[in-house]
Design a protein around this motif. Structure first.
Motif, mmCIF file in Angstrom:
data_model
loop_
_atom_site.group_PDB
_atom_site.id
_atom_site.type_symbol
_atom_site.label_atom_id
_atom_site.label_comp_id
_atom_site.label_asym_id
_atom_site.label_seq_id
_atom_site.Cartn_x
_atom_site.Cartn_y
_atom_site.Cartn_z
ATOM 1 N N GLU A 116 7.116 5.013 -71.090
ATOM 2 C CA GLU A 116 7.035 3.647 -71.491
ATOM 3 C C GLU A 116 6.375 2.788 -70.732
ATOM 4 N N VAL A 117 6.548 2.795 -69.367
ATOM 5 C CA VAL A 117 5.827 1.874 -68.469
ATOM 6 C C VAL A 117 4.483 2.108 -68.488
ATOM 7 N N LEU A 173 3.078 0.306 -71.554
ATOM 8 C CA LEU A 173 3.062 -1.242 -71.712
ATOM 9 C C LEU A 173 1.863 -1.848 -70.682
ATOM 10 N N ALA A 174 1.742 -0.931 -69.504
ATOM 11 C CA ALA A 174 0.811 -1.049 -68.554
ATOM 12 C C ALA A 174 -0.653 -0.749 -68.564
ATOM 13 N N ARG A 228 0.224 -4.565 -62.821
ATOM 14 C CA ARG A 228 0.409 -4.396 -64.270
ATOM 15 C C ARG A 228 1.570 -3.377 -64.391
ATOM 16 N N ARG A 252 5.207 -5.057 -63.366
ATOM 17 C CA ARG A 252 5.497 -5.870 -64.550
ATOM 18 C C ARG A 252 6.113 -5.212 -65.607
ATOM 19 N N ALA A 253 5.404 -4.126 -66.043
ATOM 20 C CA ALA A 253 5.952 -3.221 -66.903
ATOM 21 C C ALA A 253 7.499 -2.522 -66.332
ATOM 22 N N GLN A 290 9.833 -5.078 -67.070
ATOM 23 C CA GLN A 290 10.395 -5.320 -68.283
ATOM 24 C C GLN A 290 11.068 -4.194 -69.032
ATOM 25 N N THR A 291 10.887 -2.864 -68.620
ATOM 26 C CA THR A 291 11.480 -1.831 -69.137
ATOM 27 C C THR A 291 12.915 -1.506 -68.414
#
Length: 339
Positions: free
Chosen positions: A3-4, A7-8, A32, A35-36, A39-40
């Motif tokens: 998932e990371v 998103l990145a 990036r 940040r991911a 977020q996760t």
């Protein structure tokens, strides 16, 4: 991790490089990924990572009497150096019990720590043989008892001999010794230094002037009373470590003796606030934190070079010359002036 990566906008391998620091990635890409991760809420699976890398990034530390100010300072040095190296500590108190020491060392090895820092107990043979057989990198700290291992500890013999010689130079002929727990490497070395100092001062060794204080306050209190009750009690007293100083001082006060007027008192081991005592205590202060930091440095070197020959290092203590030995406040232990 997938998932990371999504998103990145990078591969799973790139996420792994950022998380584990195994390869360089461009700064923009790193930001990036970070940040991911934020977020996760992603956190690496340290167990899975340890299986993949054969490293848990953890170090086991086994010492005795964590409440002892000396070992607390050693532990502070260990922790400081471990944090700098990105390692986490797993701590156990052996209570100087050989059987329990073996059990906690075995448990730490089963938790796959990368290495162990150990202050050996009075009878560590089983534990040390287990560590050798298990091939777990180990550094012995404080008590240097087995040259199969890297070891770092204080200099004990010459320092204790210096205390004896200093008291003898002050005119004392009956110099007592409150020794630490029997079987500890430090106790053996300091007793050897005591005898060496007597020989250099042309004083006979008298077994009645030595009493074991068991490295605790209660034991030192009883040992001091035993020495004071002898037909020819000591006129000067050396205490073998800081865990026993308070016990000896209580015994002297209970006997109505004043330091240094009635009896001189010195110690191998300083303690917090020793300069505030009445009179301030003359003592050798060990480089406690440096011992802990050096133990971690040696362990990291061992992890890097497992086939290197074992090394033994000793760090010299510093004489804190005060007034409990009977010297004037403006003189040093060697008789020279502070001015």
């Amino acid at each position: 991790m997938a998932e990371v990566a999504r998103l990145a906008g990078v591969s799973i391998a790139t996420v792994s490089y950022v998380v584990n620091g195994t390869r360089q990635v461009r700064e923009e890409t790193r930001r990036r990924v970070e940040r991911a991760i934020e977020q996760t809420g992603y956190t690496p699976n340290t167990l899975a990572r340890s299986l993949a890398t054969s490293s848990t990034e953890s170090i086991g530390v086994v010492i005795s009497a964590i409440t002892n100010p000396y070992f607390a300072e050693v532990l502070a040095g260990v922790d400081r150096a471990a944090v700098r190296a990105g390692r986490i500590l797993l701590l156990a108190d052996s209570h100087d019990e050989p059987k329990y020491e073996f059990e906690v060392v075995r448990d730490l090895c089963q938790r796959r720590v990368d290495g162990i820092v150990l202050a050996p107990s009075t009878d560590p043979a089983r534990t040390l043989d287990y560590l050798v057989a298990s091939k777990v990198p180990t550094v012995l700290v404080d008590r240097l008892v087995d040259d199969r291992f890297d070891q770092v500890g204080p200099e004990n013999e010459e320092s204790t001999a210096h205390l004896v010689q200093h008291l003898a130079a002050r005119g004392h002929r009956r110099i007592g010794m409150i020794s630490g727990l029997s079987g500890l490497g430090t106790t053996t070395e300091r007793l050897a230094g005591y005898r060496k100092g007597l020989k250099r001062s042309r004083l006979p060794y008298d077994a009645s002037l030595v009493a074991e204080g068991h490295s605790n306050t209660v034991g030192a209190h009883a040992a001091t009373h035993r020495l004071l009750a002898t037909p020819e009690p000591p006129t000067a007293l050396i205490v073998g470590n800081n865990a026993m100083i308070v016990g000896s001082m209580r015994a002297l006060r209970g006997a109505g003796l004043l330091v240094p007027n009635d009896i001189a008192l010195v110690s191998y081991d300083d303690l917090p606030g020793a300069d505030l005592l009445a009179p301030p205590l003359t003592a050798f202060a060990q480089p406690c934190a440096q011992l802990g930091e050096r133990a971690i440095a040696m362990l990291l070197q061992r992890l890097t070079d497992p086939d290197a020959a074992p090394r033994t290092e000793r760090l010299g203590p510093r004489l804190m010359h005060r007034r409990s030995c009977g010297c004037p406040a403006d003189t040093r232990a060697d008789g020279t002036s502070d001015a």
